[in-house]
Scaffold this motif. Sequence first.
Motif, PDB file in Angstrom:
ATOM      1  N   GLN A 129       0.824  -1.297  -0.101  1.00  0.00           N
ATOM      2  CA  GLN A 129      -0.006   0.029   0.023  1.00  0.00           C
ATOM      3  C   GLN A 129       0.817   1.051  -0.126  1.00  0.00           C
ATOM      4  O   GLN A 129       0.630   2.306  -0.595  1.00  0.00           O
ATOM      5  CB  GLN A 129      -1.058  -0.137   1.277  1.00  0.00           C
ATOM      6  N   GLU A 163       2.194   1.652  -3.705  1.00  0.00           N
ATOM      7  CA  GLU A 163       1.339   2.256  -4.348  1.00  0.00           C
ATOM      8  C   GLU A 163       0.895   3.765  -4.113  1.00  0.00           C
ATOM      9  O   GLU A 163       0.814   4.441  -5.166  1.00  0.00           O
ATOM     10  CB  GLU A 163       0.067   1.273  -4.297  1.00  0.00           C
ATOM     11  N   GLU A 164       1.160   4.169  -3.010  1.00  0.00           N
ATOM     12  CA  GLU A 164       0.611   5.462  -2.513  1.00  0.00           C
ATOM     13  C   GLU A 164       2.109   6.394  -3.130  1.00  0.00           C
ATOM     14  O   GLU A 164       1.752   7.593  -3.889  1.00  0.00           O
ATOM     15  CB  GLU A 164       0.757   5.677  -0.982  1.00  0.00           C
ATOM     16  N   ARG A 198       1.385   6.623  -6.641  1.00  0.00           N
ATOM     17  CA  ARG A 198       0.426   7.412  -7.199  1.00  0.00           C
ATOM     18  C   ARG A 198       0.637   8.839  -7.170  1.00  0.00           C
ATOM     19  O   ARG A 198       0.557   9.870  -7.897  1.00  0.00           O
ATOM     20  CB  ARG A 198      -0.965   7.167  -6.403  1.00  0.00           C
ATOM     21  N   ARG A 199       1.529   9.276  -6.085  1.00  0.00           N
ATOM     22  CA  ARG A 199       2.003  10.677  -5.875  1.00  0.00           C
ATOM     23  C   ARG A 199       2.978  11.137  -7.099  1.00  0.00           C
ATOM     24  O   ARG A 199       2.949  12.067  -7.483  1.00  0.00           O
ATOM     25  CB  ARG A 199       2.512  10.703  -4.503  1.00  0.00           C
ATOM     26  N   ASN A 259       2.993   9.790 -10.004  1.00  0.00           N
ATOM     27  CA  ASN A 259       2.534   9.970 -11.331  1.00  0.00           C
ATOM     28  C   ASN A 259       1.546  11.259 -11.187  1.00  0.00           C
ATOM     29  O   ASN A 259       1.452  11.801 -12.192  1.00  0.00           O
ATOM     30  CB  ASN A 259       1.523   8.662 -11.609  1.00  0.00           C
ATOM     31  N   GLU A 260       1.101  11.684 -10.155  1.00  0.00           N
ATOM     32  CA  GLU A 260       0.160  12.907 -10.186  1.00  0.00           C
ATOM     33  C   GLU A 260       1.355  13.982 -10.314  1.00  0.00           C
ATOM     34  O   GLU A 260       0.859  15.108 -11.143  1.00  0.00           O
ATOM     35  CB  GLU A 260      -0.229  13.047  -8.681  1.00  0.00           C
ATOM     36  N   ASP A 305       2.104  14.033 -14.173  1.00  0.00           N
ATOM     37  CA  ASP A 305       1.047  14.493 -14.726  1.00  0.00           C
ATOM     38  C   ASP A 305       1.001  16.063 -14.626  1.00  0.00           C
ATOM     39  O   ASP A 305       0.663  16.640 -16.016  1.00  0.00           O
ATOM     40  CB  ASP A 305      -0.260  13.922 -14.468  1.00  0.00           C
TER      41      ASP A 305
END
Length: 165
Positions: free
Chosen positions: A113, A116-117, A120-121, A123-124, A127
């Motif tokens: 987890q 994955e967090e 995600r951060r 990838n943000e 982006d």
Amino acid sequence: MKAAEIAEEIDLIAEIGEADDALDLARRLAGGGRTAWAIDVRRAVVRGVLDRDRLRAVGSRAAASVQLVRTDWRLVAELKAMEADLRGWLAADAAATPAERRERRAQEWDARQRYEERARRYNEQVDMVNRERGRARNEAQAATVRAKTCMSCFQVPAANGECGC
């Protein structure tokens, strides 16, 4: 077919085979994707007569193309070490109590987890940077188009400089 098998069969046909055997081998080679050798074998048959010398030359070229596979013994040693580690881990897992297994799986789930967090951060952030770059590119392109456009009729002037006004 492997190259060694091909060379062996070509030599066998050259010694005791007939033209039909060579043509059959050529068909099998072509079907197996060995087109160059199939052509060479086919060319050894002329008007139903097998040219044994020519076929022997093809066989010697096929035998020369066979290369021995070199074994990297360091890789084998690494694989044995990995196998020993895996067997040790499996033995430790089998010896663990159900409560210990649950605890370990909970820790693995938490670690997954967290990973994955972090992903995600990341990838943000990527982006956001890409959006900003895209916005800057779009603004530059819009400025170029505005510079070429007549502001009274909103048309790009023709090659002769006249617009729709």
